[in-house]
Design a protein around this motif. Structure first.
Motif, PDB file in Angstrom:
ATOM      1  N   LYS A 238       0.832  -1.206   0.000  1.00 42.14           N
ATOM      2  CA  LYS A 238       0.000   0.000   0.000  1.00 42.14           C
ATOM      3  C   LYS A 238       0.868   1.257   0.000  1.00 42.14           C
ATOM      4  CE  LYS A 238      -3.981   2.111   2.266  1.00 42.14           C
ATOM      5  NZ  LYS A 238      -4.969   2.015   3.366  1.00 42.14           N
ATOM      6  N   LYS A 239       1.969   1.201   0.729  1.00 42.39           N
ATOM      7  CA  LYS A 239       2.890   2.342   0.734  1.00 42.39           C
ATOM      8  C   LYS A 239       3.433   2.579  -0.668  1.00 42.39           C
ATOM      9  CE  LYS A 239       7.019   4.153   3.018  1.00 42.39           C
ATOM     10  NZ  LYS A 239       8.080   3.908   4.025  1.00 42.39           N
ATOM     11  N   PHE A 240       3.767   1.482  -1.358  1.00 41.93           N
ATOM     12  CA  PHE A 240       4.254   1.587  -2.737  1.00 41.93           C
ATOM     13  C   PHE A 240       3.178   2.185  -3.635  1.00 41.93           C
ATOM     14  CE2 PHE A 240       4.922  -0.511  -6.943  1.00 41.93           C
ATOM     15  CZ  PHE A 240       6.101   0.132  -7.263  1.00 41.93           C
ATOM     16  N   PHE A 241       1.906   1.747  -3.436  1.00 43.64           N
ATOM     17  CA  PHE A 241       0.807   2.299  -4.226  1.00 43.64           C
ATOM     18  C   PHE A 241       0.661   3.798  -3.984  1.00 43.64           C
ATOM     19  CE2 PHE A 241      -3.647   3.697  -3.949  1.00 43.64           C
ATOM     20  CZ  PHE A 241      -3.979   3.657  -5.300  1.00 43.64           C
ATOM     21  N   ASN A 242       0.746   4.215  -2.730  1.00 38.15           N
ATOM     22  CA  ASN A 242       0.586   5.646  -2.414  1.00 38.15           C
ATOM     23  C   ASN A 242       1.677   6.487  -3.072  1.00 38.15           C
ATOM     24  OD1 ASN A 242      -1.728   5.281  -0.874  1.00 38.15           O
ATOM     25  ND2 ASN A 242      -0.577   4.939   1.021  1.00 38.15           N
ATOM     26  N   ILE A 243       2.901   5.939  -3.110  1.00 39.86           N
ATOM     27  CA  ILE A 243       3.993   6.658  -3.773  1.00 39.86           C
ATOM     28  C   ILE A 243       3.707   6.776  -5.263  1.00 39.86           C
ATOM     29  CG2 ILE A 243       6.438   6.548  -4.396  1.00 39.86           C
ATOM     30  CD1 ILE A 243       6.913   5.121  -1.689  1.00 39.86           C
ATOM     31  N   LYS A 244       3.285   5.660  -5.883  1.00 39.93           N
ATOM     32  CA  LYS A 244       2.986   5.682  -7.319  1.00 39.93           C
ATOM     33  C   LYS A 244       1.790   6.585  -7.617  1.00 39.93           C
ATOM     34  CE  LYS A 244       3.894   2.530 -10.205  1.00 39.93           C
ATOM     35  NZ  LYS A 244       3.935   1.346 -11.082  1.00 39.93           N
ATOM     36  N   ARG A 245       0.792   6.592  -6.736  1.00 47.67           N
ATOM     37  CA  ARG A 245      -0.371   7.441  -6.951  1.00 47.67           C
ATOM     38  C   ARG A 245       0.032   8.915  -6.974  1.00 47.67           C
ATOM     39  NH1 ARG A 245      -5.149   7.002  -2.681  1.00 47.67           N
ATOM     40  NH2 ARG A 245      -3.428   7.681  -1.331  1.00 47.67           N
ATOM     41  N   GLY A 246       0.892   9.296  -6.030  1.00 48.02           N
ATOM     42  CA  GLY A 246       1.370  10.678  -6.023  1.00 48.02           C
ATOM     43  C   GLY A 246       2.133  11.016  -7.294  1.00 48.02           C
ATOM     44  N   ARG A 247       2.930  10.035  -7.769  1.00 46.25           N
ATOM     45  CA  ARG A 247       3.681  10.271  -9.004  1.00 46.25           C
ATOM     46  C   ARG A 247       2.745  10.407 -10.199  1.00 46.25           C
ATOM     47  NH1 ARG A 247       6.278   7.106 -12.926  1.00 46.25           N
ATOM     48  NH2 ARG A 247       5.755   5.130 -11.958  1.00 46.25           N
TER      49      ARG A 247
END
Length: 589
Positions: A238-247
């Motif tokens: 989920k942390k990885f998803f949040n980073i990608k979402r921001g990108r």
């Protein structure tokens, strides 16, 4: 901060450029092909302008012969474009893949030189991420960076020159939008840099977590903790998803801004160009060419925009690549180091001390020890007293921080690492078997050994009997980390590996402590055969296995607190006496 980032990126690019050296002529031809495809693309609007101008001003001159000539010229340019594109898409990418291979080889070779200190503080999953996915991004960067910049420069400069030949005022008005596009791109790039770095770091964390969970799958299942592992993975995922979402939000803003500028440029051509055409300062054919060139210009800028993401990924990969290459090789061959020559195998510790570099914790202090050739020295003591550390200093897995260690009068820091480690054998409690066959795992002790030599070593280790009973004998696949074998079987294979190596110095690190009584007895007999005629250091957990040791050293936080044979230490009634009666199970008065 932005200036510091730019300086760092420039420094990384300068360090990366030498990797192009072997492939400079491939790169030159790749750029030549890129120039050909760009020229072919810039020619079409000129041909359309020529045909449109003749159709409006001199339709009679636009004969079938002229049209065929123009068509054949364009067809020839298409063939040239196709050939050049094939080279760029195939040979150019292969060049990038070769560079990736070179860098991966260099990175792996450097990892082999790093000491235990580095791996003690680095997750294997992070290293794997840097040596695989990060370097793939570097490959794409290596091929596309010079190519995309070169092609975009030709298109933009070429379009500007051609359009200025038609109308300088209209060209300047249209190109006035470009600086704002560049500023917008720079702004979004600045925002995306940290996102790319966080994303790469989190990928490494996910790799490390997956590796940890899968390697420990038997522990996970034995405690019925599948849910715990899933929750841990979901949190990291989920942390990885949040980073990608921001990108992706940033990328969305990036794309939307550039689409707005695209529309603005078309609007200017349509509005201002039409006004200029009414005034007679721009010909209708020129306006058609303008529209086509603006489309080419916008495509070029959009490619640069898309390349900005690839650029950031590539720079992040390069940065992470150099982070490993910049890790100090703190254990290395000293200048003038000579091969170790062992005639007898005596080991001498002289005022040896050791402390870990990361926390400065002192583990050993003032160790003085003279081990005669062929002696079996047993090391006992409570956990954390430095038994394993002391043995790890002999092959220079760690370097002493005080004093020195000599083998047959030769300071181990003045001999080559390869010759030192070739003459020291290990049998450890935690046996590591590589994914492969039984034969391959034993042969690892002496690469290139014959089958007869491997079988002879297995017989010496007492392993030949159970190996021949396996489904495919010596060609049986042992599974990941040897999971298809029992603890005793794995240990005997590791002993066979040591027999095959046949070193004059042996280190046995609690080699029987994890075995059942029956396996321990078999393995202990093999170890006694292995130790015969060699200088041996035995780290013992079960003290009953070292009664016959030549000398027993009792290590505590004070250093070597007691020294002697089993009988001498038991008669003394000190630390060893208490340890033996507590842990051996054989009470002695």
């Amino acid at each position: 901060m932005e200036e510091s980032l730019n300086r760092r990126q420039k420094g990384l690019v300068r360090r990366f450029l030498p990797y192009f050296r072997k492939y400079v002529w491939v790169m030159v031809f790749d750029l030549f092909c890129a120039a050909l495809t760009t020229v072919c693309e810039l020619t079409l609007p000129l041909l359309m302008r020529y045909v449109t101008d003749m159709g409006i001003n001199d339709l009679g001159a636009l004969t079938l012969q002229v049209v065929i000539r123009i068509g054949m010229l364009y067809l020839f340019l298409c063939l040239v474009d196709a050939g050049a594109t094939f080279f760029r898409a195939s040979i150019g990418h292969i060049m990038g893949a070769r560079m990736e291979t070179d860098m991966r080889t260099e990175l792996f070779a450097h990892l082999q030189k790093l000491s235990f200190n580095y791996f003690d503080n680095m997750k294997v999953g992070q290293i794997m991420s840097r040596i695989t996915s990060d370097l793939f991004d570097v490959t794409e960067f290596a091929h596309h960076c010079p190519e995309e910049i070169f092609m975009a420069t030709i298109k933009i400069v070429g379009a500007f020159i051609i359009l200025c030949g038609m109308s300088v005022p209209l060209t300047l008005i249209v190109f006035s939008v470009v600086p704002f596009m560049v500023l917008a791109a720079a702004y979004f790039n600045m925002k995306m840099r940290s996102q790319f770095r966080q994303q790469r770091s989190q990928i490494g964390e996910i790799n490390a977590q997956v590796e940890d969970s899968l390697l420990g799958v038997r522990v996970v299942k034995s405690f019925a903790n599948e849910g715990v592992e899933t929750e841990k993975f979901e949190a990291g995922n989920k942390k990885f998803f949040n980073i990608k979402r921001g990108r992706y939000y940033l990328m969305g803003g990036f794309e939307a801004t550039n689409r707005m500028f695209d529309g603005l440029m078309h609007f200017l051509v349509l509005l201002v160009g039409a006004i200029f055409m009414i005034n007679g300062s721009v010909q209708p054919a020129d306006l058609v060419a303008y529209m086509l060139y603006v489309g080419t210009l916008i495509t070029s800028i959009r490619q640069l925009v898309q390349f900005a993401e690839q650029f950031q990924q590539g720079m992040t990969g390069i940065e992470r690549f150099f982070q490993i290459l910049d890790a100090d090789v703190d254990i290395f061959d000293e200048p003038g180091a000579k091969p170790l020559e062992i005639k007898e195998g005596g080991v001498h510790f002289e005022h040896v001390g050791f402390s870990y570099a990361d926390d400065g914790r002192q583990v050993l202090s003032e160790i003085n020890l003279d081990v005669k050739p062929g002696q079996n020295v047993a090391l006992v003591g409570p956990s954390g007293s430095g038994k394993t550390t002391l043995c790890n200093l002999i092959p220079r897995f760690y370097d002493v921080t005080e004093g020195r260690i000599n083998i047959d009068g030769q300071d181990i820091k003045n001999v080559t690492l390869k010759s030192l480690r070739e003459q020291i054998g290990f049998v450890q409690q935690d046996v590591y078997l590589f994914s492969g066959t039984v034969f391959e795992n034993i042969e690892y002790g002496r690469p290139g050994a014959t089958r007869d030599q491997v079988i002879a070593a297995a017989k010496q280790a007492g392993a030949h009997g159970f190996i021949t009973e396996l489904s495919n004998g010596y060609d049986t696949y042992v599974g990941e980390r040897g999971v298809k074998l029992s603890g005793g079987q794995k240990q005997r294979i590791s002993i066979a590996r040591a027999f095959l190596k046949n070193p004059p110095i042996m280190i046995l690190d609690e080699a029987t402590s994890a075995l059942d009584n029956e396996s321990e007895k078999i393995v202990q007999e093999s170890l006694e055969k292995l130790s015969k005629g060699r200088t041996t250091f035995t780290i013992a957990h079960r003290l009953s296995t070292i009664k016959n040791a030549t000398v027993i050293l009792v290590l505590t936080e004070k250093g070597i607190e007691e020294k002697g044979t089993h009988g001498e230490l038991m008669a003394k009634g000190g630390v060893y006496y208490n340890l033996y009666n507590t842990y051996s199970g054989d009470k002695e008065d």
